[in-house]
Design a protein around this motif. Structure first.
Motif, PDB file in Angstrom:
ATOM      1  N   ASN A 163       0.830  -1.202   0.000  1.00 53.84           N
ATOM      2  CA  ASN A 163       0.000   0.000   0.000  1.00 53.84           C
ATOM      3  C   ASN A 163       0.866   1.253   0.000  1.00 53.84           C
ATOM      4  O   ASN A 163       0.588   2.219  -0.728  1.00 53.84           O
TER       5      ASN A 163
ATOM      6  N   GLU B 205     -12.582  -3.003   0.423  1.00 58.03           N
ATOM      7  CA  GLU B 205     -12.425  -1.649  -0.099  1.00 58.03           C
ATOM      8  C   GLU B 205     -11.644  -1.659  -1.410  1.00 58.03           C
ATOM      9  O   GLU B 205     -11.995  -0.943  -2.361  1.00 58.03           O
TER      10      GLU B 205
ATOM     11  N   ARG C  42     -10.389  -3.847   4.475  1.00 52.38           N
ATOM     12  CA  ARG C  42      -9.450  -3.285   3.501  1.00 52.38           C
ATOM     13  C   ARG C  42      -9.507  -4.057   2.192  1.00 52.38           C
ATOM     14  O   ARG C  42      -9.489  -3.451   1.105  1.00 52.38           O
TER      15      ARG C  42
END
Length: 261
Positions: A125, A178, A175
Motif C-alpha cells: 500500500n 475496499e 481493507r
C-alpha cells in the motif's frame, strides 16, 4: 539441528478451532485447562508469558492454591504431547525467568503468518501497488478455518483474545473489500459478500459504506439509500445515535447523483 529446521511440516492453527497437524495429519491435543495453556502460549508465540498471566488465561478468577506448581505439571504434560506429535517439538516449550515461552517457527503458526502477510500488504500500500496489496490480503484471509479458538474453554480467551483476533481479521477484510470496490466495477458476488458482512456485523460502518458505494457504482442508488436508512434505524434503536459523518456524507452524494468516491 535447530527446532526450526526440523519442524517445517508442523502447523498450528489458531484462526479457527485450535489444531496441530504434522505433514497434513491432525494430532491429538489435550483438552480442558491444558488446551487453554497451549492456546495462551501460541497466542503469544515466541514471547515470554509470565505465570501470573498464564494463570489468568487458564483459571481466570478461580485459580488453584498453588497455580505455579499446577502450571508446571501442565507444561510437563504439554511437552510430552508435543514431542509425541513431532520430535522436533520436544523443546518447543521453554522455561523463562518468570514463566514459559512456546517457540515454534513463525511459518508454523497461522496467526503469525496472517500478521506477516498483513504487514506485507501495508508495504504494498505504501508503494501504491494496490493489486499486490489485494493479492496478499486474499492470501491472509484464506488462512481462516472457522470461528477463532472455538474449542478452547477459557473465559479469558473467549472474552479477550477472540475479540482482539476478530478485530484484526475484520480490519483486513474491510481493507480487502475496499480494494475490490475502488479498483474495479463491483460484481454481484462482491455485493452479496458485503451484504453478508453487514448482516453479520451490523454496526461496522465501513462494511455499510462499502456496500452503499458498490450498489451506487452499479447504478442501484435506491438500494444504496435503503441500506443507509436501515443502518440509521438500527443505530438509533440500539444506541440513540446517528450514523457517522462518512456514511451521512455518502448518503448525500448518492441522493445528489454524485460519484460515491
Amino acid at each position: 539441528m535447530s527446532t526450526a529446521s526440523t519442524t517445517k511440516d508442523v502447523h498450528f492453527s489458531l484462526l479457527g478451532p485450535l489444531r496441530l497437524s504434522v505433514a497434513g495429519r491432525p494430532q491429538r491435543l489435550p483438552k480442558g485447562k491444558q488446551r487453554s495453556l497451549l492456546a495462551a502460549l501460541l497466542v503469544h508465540a515466541n514471547q515470554d508469558v509470565a505465570v501470573d498471566r498464564l494463570t489468568e488465561y487458564v483459571w481466570e478468577d478461580d485459580p488453584p492454591r498453588r497455580p505455579r506448581a499446577v502450571l508446571q505439571t501442565y507444561v510437563t504434560r504439554l511437552r510430552h504431547t508435543l514431542a509425541a506429535a513431532h520430535p522436533g517439538l520436544c523443546t518447543a516449550v521453554e522455561t523463562t525467568a518468570d514463566g514459559y515461552r512456546l517457540a515454534p517457527p513463525s511459518e508454523s503458526v497461522d496467526l503469525l503468518r496472517f500478521r506477516a502477510l498483513v504487514a506485507q500488504a501495508r508495504r504494498h500500500n505504501q508503494n501504491q501497488d494496490l493489486a499486490a496489496e489485494a493479492e496478499v490480503l486474499t492470501r491472509a484471509l484464506s488462512l481462516r478455518s472457522g470461528p477463532f479458538l472455538s474449542d478452547v474453554r477459557s473465559a479469558y480467551i473467549q472474552d479477550t483474545v477472540v475479540p482482539a483476533l476478530t478485530e484484526e481479521w475484520l480490519s483486513a477484510l474491510e481493507r480487502r473489500s475496499e480494494l475490490d470496490v475502488v479498483t474495479a466495477a463491483p460484481t454481484t458476488e462482491l455485493i452479496a459478500d458485503l451484504r453478508g458482512a453487514t448482516s453479520t456485523h451490523p454496526y461496522r460502518e465501513r462494511f455499510i459504506l462499502l456496500l452503499m458505494r458498490a450498489l451506487a457504482d452499479r447504478g442501484r442508488r435506491v438500494e444504496a439509500l435503503d441500506v443507509y436508512a436501515s443502518a440509521r434505524q438500527r443505530f438509533r434503536a440500539a444506541f440513540g445515535l446517528e450514523p457517522g459523518p462518512e456514511l451521512r456524507q455518502l448518503q448525500v452524494q448518492i441522493m445528489r447523483g454524485e460519484p460515491p468516491r
